[in-house]
Design a protein around this motif. Structure first.
Motif, PDB file in Angstrom:
ATOM      1  N   GLY A  30      21.437  44.656 -22.527  1.00  0.00           N
ATOM      2  CA  GLY A  30      22.247  43.964 -21.908  1.00  0.00           C
ATOM      3  C   GLY A  30      21.390  42.852 -21.378  1.00  0.00           C
ATOM      4  O   GLY A  30      20.367  42.584 -21.629  1.00  0.00           O
ATOM      5  N   THR A  31      22.177  41.947 -20.896  1.00  0.00           N
ATOM      6  CA  THR A  31      21.432  40.685 -20.404  1.00  0.00           C
ATOM      7  C   THR A  31      20.444  41.100 -19.312  1.00  0.00           C
ATOM      8  O   THR A  31      19.478  40.227 -19.174  1.00  0.00           O
ATOM      9  CB  THR A  31      22.591  39.471 -19.597  1.00  0.00           C
ATOM     10  OG1 THR A  31      23.224  40.352 -18.696  1.00  0.00           O
ATOM     11  CG2 THR A  31      23.469  39.530 -20.728  1.00  0.00           C
ATOM     12  N   ASP A  32      20.507  42.063 -18.595  1.00  0.00           N
ATOM     13  CA  ASP A  32      19.313  42.365 -17.708  1.00  0.00           C
ATOM     14  C   ASP A  32      18.270  42.898 -18.522  1.00  0.00           C
ATOM     15  O   ASP A  32      17.011  43.182 -17.921  1.00  0.00           O
ATOM     16  CB  ASP A  32      19.654  43.319 -16.764  1.00  0.00           C
ATOM     17  CG  ASP A  32      20.105  44.854 -17.334  1.00  0.00           C
ATOM     18  OD1 ASP A  32      20.570  44.388 -18.446  1.00  0.00           O
ATOM     19  OD2 ASP A  32      20.147  45.909 -16.519  1.00  0.00           O
ATOM     20  N   GLN A  33      18.222  43.240 -19.719  1.00  0.00           N
ATOM     21  CA  GLN A  33      17.202  43.487 -20.556  1.00  0.00           C
ATOM     22  C   GLN A  33      16.521  42.382 -21.328  1.00  0.00           C
ATOM     23  O   GLN A  33      15.781  42.684 -22.319  1.00  0.00           O
ATOM     24  CB  GLN A  33      17.672  44.583 -21.511  1.00  0.00           C
ATOM     25  CG  GLN A  33      17.935  45.833 -20.758  1.00  0.00           C
ATOM     26  CD  GLN A  33      18.676  47.118 -21.652  1.00  0.00           C
ATOM     27  OE1 GLN A  33      19.658  46.840 -22.187  1.00  0.00           O
ATOM     28  NE2 GLN A  33      17.872  48.296 -21.644  1.00  0.00           N
ATOM     29  N   ILE A  34      16.912  41.211 -21.057  1.00  0.00           N
ATOM     30  CA  ILE A  34      16.411  40.051 -21.921  1.00  0.00           C
ATOM     31  C   ILE A  34      15.979  38.897 -21.084  1.00  0.00           C
ATOM     32  O   ILE A  34      16.550  38.693 -20.161  1.00  0.00           O
ATOM     33  CB  ILE A  34      17.545  39.504 -22.773  1.00  0.00           C
ATOM     34  CG1 ILE A  34      17.828  40.590 -23.822  1.00  0.00           C
ATOM     35  CG2 ILE A  34      17.118  38.201 -23.631  1.00  0.00           C
ATOM     36  CD1 ILE A  34      19.204  40.228 -24.674  1.00  0.00           C
ATOM     37  N   ILE A  35      14.749  38.183 -21.324  1.00  0.00           N
ATOM     38  CA  ILE A  35      14.107  37.310 -20.479  1.00  0.00           C
ATOM     39  C   ILE A  35      14.087  36.176 -21.650  1.00  0.00           C
ATOM     40  O   ILE A  35      13.617  36.131 -22.780  1.00  0.00           O
ATOM     41  CB  ILE A  35      13.050  37.535 -19.720  1.00  0.00           C
ATOM     42  CG1 ILE A  35      12.643  36.276 -19.192  1.00  0.00           C
ATOM     43  CG2 ILE A  35      11.943  37.957 -20.674  1.00  0.00           C
ATOM     44  CD1 ILE A  35      11.530  36.309 -18.137  1.00  0.00           C
ATOM     45  N   ILE A  36      14.472  34.987 -21.413  1.00  0.00           N
ATOM     46  CA  ILE A  36      14.174  33.597 -22.151  1.00  0.00           C
ATOM     47  C   ILE A  36      12.995  33.042 -21.467  1.00  0.00           C
ATOM     48  O   ILE A  36      12.833  32.725 -20.270  1.00  0.00           O
ATOM     49  CB  ILE A  36      15.350  32.434 -21.964  1.00  0.00           C
ATOM     50  CG1 ILE A  36      16.755  33.173 -21.960  1.00  0.00           C
ATOM     51  CG2 ILE A  36      15.241  31.572 -22.903  1.00  0.00           C
ATOM     52  CD1 ILE A  36      17.040  34.107 -23.569  1.00  0.00           C
ATOM     53  N   THR A  37      12.087  32.551 -22.241  1.00  0.00           N
ATOM     54  CA  THR A  37      10.644  32.125 -21.906  1.00  0.00           C
ATOM     55  C   THR A  37      10.298  30.781 -22.741  1.00  0.00           C
ATOM     56  O   THR A  37      11.233  30.360 -23.698  1.00  0.00           O
ATOM     57  CB  THR A  37       9.455  33.260 -22.328  1.00  0.00           C
ATOM     58  OG1 THR A  37       9.636  33.543 -23.896  1.00  0.00           O
ATOM     59  CG2 THR A  37       9.560  34.494 -21.463  1.00  0.00           C
ATOM     60  N   ASN A  38       9.383  30.130 -22.140  1.00  0.00           N
ATOM     61  CA  ASN A  38       8.846  28.933 -22.962  1.00  0.00           C
ATOM     62  C   ASN A  38       7.875  29.307 -24.252  1.00  0.00           C
ATOM     63  O   ASN A  38       6.944  29.081 -24.372  1.00  0.00           O
ATOM     64  CB  ASN A  38       7.927  28.289 -21.850  1.00  0.00           C
ATOM     65  CG  ASN A  38       8.627  27.861 -20.789  1.00  0.00           C
ATOM     66  OD1 ASN A  38       9.380  26.827 -20.579  1.00  0.00           O
ATOM     67  ND2 ASN A  38       8.594  28.475 -19.547  1.00  0.00           N
ATOM     68  N   GLY A  39       8.816  29.771 -25.139  1.00  0.00           N
ATOM     69  CA  GLY A  39       8.317  29.971 -26.557  1.00  0.00           C
ATOM     70  C   GLY A  39       7.876  31.638 -26.368  1.00  0.00           C
ATOM     71  O   GLY A  39       7.763  32.241 -25.383  1.00  0.00           O
ATOM     72  N   ALA A  40       7.671  32.195 -27.440  1.00  0.00           N
ATOM     73  CA  ALA A  40       7.393  33.559 -27.693  1.00  0.00           C
ATOM     74  C   ALA A  40       6.164  33.883 -27.202  1.00  0.00           C
ATOM     75  O   ALA A  40       5.714  34.802 -26.492  1.00  0.00           O
ATOM     76  CB  ALA A  40       7.418  33.951 -29.293  1.00  0.00           C
ATOM     77  N   LYS A  41       5.104  32.878 -27.209  1.00  0.00           N
ATOM     78  CA  LYS A  41       3.642  33.061 -26.717  1.00  0.00           C
ATOM     79  C   LYS A  41       3.826  33.185 -25.219  1.00  0.00           C
ATOM     80  O   LYS A  41       3.119  34.022 -24.444  1.00  0.00           O
ATOM     81  CB  LYS A  41       2.758  31.648 -27.198  1.00  0.00           C
ATOM     82  CG  LYS A  41       1.591  31.527 -26.430  1.00  0.00           C
ATOM     83  CD  LYS A  41       0.813  30.335 -26.590  1.00  0.00           C
ATOM     84  CE  LYS A  41       0.214  30.316 -28.080  1.00  0.00           C
ATOM     85  NZ  LYS A  41      -0.768  29.050 -28.237  1.00  0.00           N
ATOM     86  N   HIS A  42       4.551  32.661 -24.469  1.00  0.00           N
ATOM     87  CA  HIS A  42       4.832  32.759 -22.835  1.00  0.00           C
ATOM     88  C   HIS A  42       5.513  33.977 -22.565  1.00  0.00           C
ATOM     89  O   HIS A  42       5.326  34.462 -21.840  1.00  0.00           O
ATOM     90  CB  HIS A  42       5.669  31.535 -22.374  1.00  0.00           C
ATOM     91  CG  HIS A  42       5.763  31.601 -20.871  1.00  0.00           C
ATOM     92  ND1 HIS A  42       7.127  31.712 -20.411  1.00  0.00           N
ATOM     93  CD2 HIS A  42       4.839  31.569 -19.968  1.00  0.00           C
ATOM     94  CE1 HIS A  42       6.808  31.780 -18.887  1.00  0.00           C
ATOM     95  NE2 HIS A  42       5.388  31.850 -18.779  1.00  0.00           N
ATOM     96  N   ALA A  43       6.485  34.533 -23.482  1.00  0.00           N
ATOM     97  CA  ALA A  43       6.821  35.938 -23.380  1.00  0.00           C
ATOM     98  C   ALA A  43       5.909  37.075 -23.473  1.00  0.00           C
ATOM     99  O   ALA A  43       5.606  37.711 -22.493  1.00  0.00           O
ATOM    100  CB  ALA A  43       7.660  36.179 -24.443  1.00  0.00           C
TER     101      ALA A  43
END
Length: 397
Positions: free
Chosen positions: A89-102
């Motif tokens: 679900g969308t509550d299980q995903i975060i967009i970040t400043n690149g995979a490194k920031h994730a």
């Protein structure tokens, strides 16, 4: 003013260091071949660039939610379902400043002081440094070359303590290009479940595979494993969008919320225009990796065969990513060098070929060479390396 101890303990990036030295030599007029780069040498597809331009003209330049655009999360959820058989679900995903920031944000929200993260070696240079920045301790488990640099369940079990918080899996791997098979992932995951160890699955190279082997996300093996896994990915490698800095994490809602809360104070949100570009990338039926894979495989085959002809250089043929990770210890010793680092530095100075010593990846007998450059350049590089090896060996003897 004295710097914080967590910063003082950091090891500078070996890939950036070699790139900086190569840049200095280029500025001096030297014909330097740089094989240290970790990005595709392709332009971002035109349709993605156009989507970004339209977003600018449409005024989509405001803050977005800290965890990213809902539309982009939905597009990523669709990608994960289609490509990996994973439902989020969308509550299980975060967009970040690149995979490194994730990865960085994840470590910040799961680690307390002296918590341990198991990192299979060879490893990407930023994993241990990010763990240290979160006041955790990296614990290295050596993947043996004869096992394609992969660790075994027995090695993992032996490394786990009461302070172990997570295991990092990177498949295909940077720097080795090797992959874990489903049966291997399942056994590692079962050990993690047994000891309540979180799995961090870095899948940034999943689209760049050159054999019949299929990329398997460890989270797809079972629902129980999925609940104990955070998947890290992004558009940098798959869509030649390294500079756009869009990555994501998908995992348990509680962890994703904590990461979102952290991001709200750290970055406010990922770049809005880059998010709309990534949205176009994920919504399109066009797959830019089809052509990239074809070109990368041709380069890999050519470069691998040329390196195999050089005395003292031994290499496992990688299955994915865009790196070769040969063992050059024999060539270095034959030429009179005590360490591979010294050998690599001499190669840069004498033949102007910049590659990254494996010591920065936890494998001091190896070097990493990127084939994200033209085949002509790779042929030239192989010839220079061969000339260097033959000349230095003859001089030492």
């Amino acid at each position: 003013m004295e710097l914080a101890t967590r910063v003082q303990s950091l090891t500078p990036s070996s890939t950036l260091a070699i790139s900086a030295k190569a840049k200095v030599l280029k500025e001096q007029g030297k014909d330097v071949i740089g094989l240290g780069v970790g990005e595709p040498d392709f332009n971002t597809p035109a349709f993605i660039n156009e989507a970004a331009i339209h977003a600018i003209h449409d005024g989509k330049t405001k803050y977005t939610p800290a965890s990213g655009l809902v539309e982009l999360k939905k597009a990523i959820a669709h990608k994960l379902e289609k490509d990996n058989g994973l439902s989020y679900g969308t509550d299980q995903i975060i967009i970040t400043n690149g995979a490194k920031h994730a990865l960085y944000t994840l470590f910040q929200v799961i680690l307390n002081q002296e918590d341990e993260v198991i990192i299979p070696a060879p490893y990407w240079v930023s994993y241990p440094e990010q763990v240290k920045l979160a006041q955790g301790n990296p614990v290295f488990v050596q993947g043996l070359e004869e096992n394609d640099f992969k660790i075994t369940p027995e090695q993992l079990e032996k490394a786990i303590t009461n302070k172990t918080k997570a295991l990092i899996i990177n498949s295909p791997s940077n720097p080795t290009g090797m992959m874990y098979h489903q049966s291997e992932l399942k056994k590692l995951a079962e050990v993690c479940l047994k000891h309540d160890v979180l799995i961090i699955s870095d899948e940034i190279y999943e689209k760049l595979i050159y054999t019949a082997d299929e990329h398997i996300s460890v989270a797809s093996i079972s629902s129980e494993i999925k609940e104990n896994t955070v998947v890290i990915n992004g558009v940098s490698k798959s869509h030649a969008m390294t500079g756009w800095r869009i990555g994501y994490a998908a995992g348990p809602a509680k962890l994703i919320k904590a990461m979102s809360d952290h991001a709200s104070h750290a970055t406010s949100n990922p770049n809005s225009i880059a998010q709309y570009a990534a949205l176009a990338a994920y919504q399109s039926d066009e797959d830019p990796t089809v052509e990239m894979r074809k070109i990368f495989k041709d380069r890999l085959d050519t470069f691998f065969n040329l390196l195999a002809e050089i005395p003292g250089i031994h290499c496992k043929k990688p299955k994915g990513a865009f790196y070769l990770f040969p063992n050059v210890k024999e060539a270095a010793r034959a030429a009179g060098y005590v360490t591979v680092d010294e050998w690599a530095e001499a190669l840069l100075e004498e033949e102007n070929v910049a590659l990254v010593p494996g010591s920065g990846f936890g494998a001091p007998d190896n070097v990493r060479l990127s084939y994200a450059t033209s085949k002509e350049v790779l042929i030239d590089a192989a010839n220079r390396i061969k000339r260097f090896v033959n000349k230095q060996t003859a001089k030492a003897n």
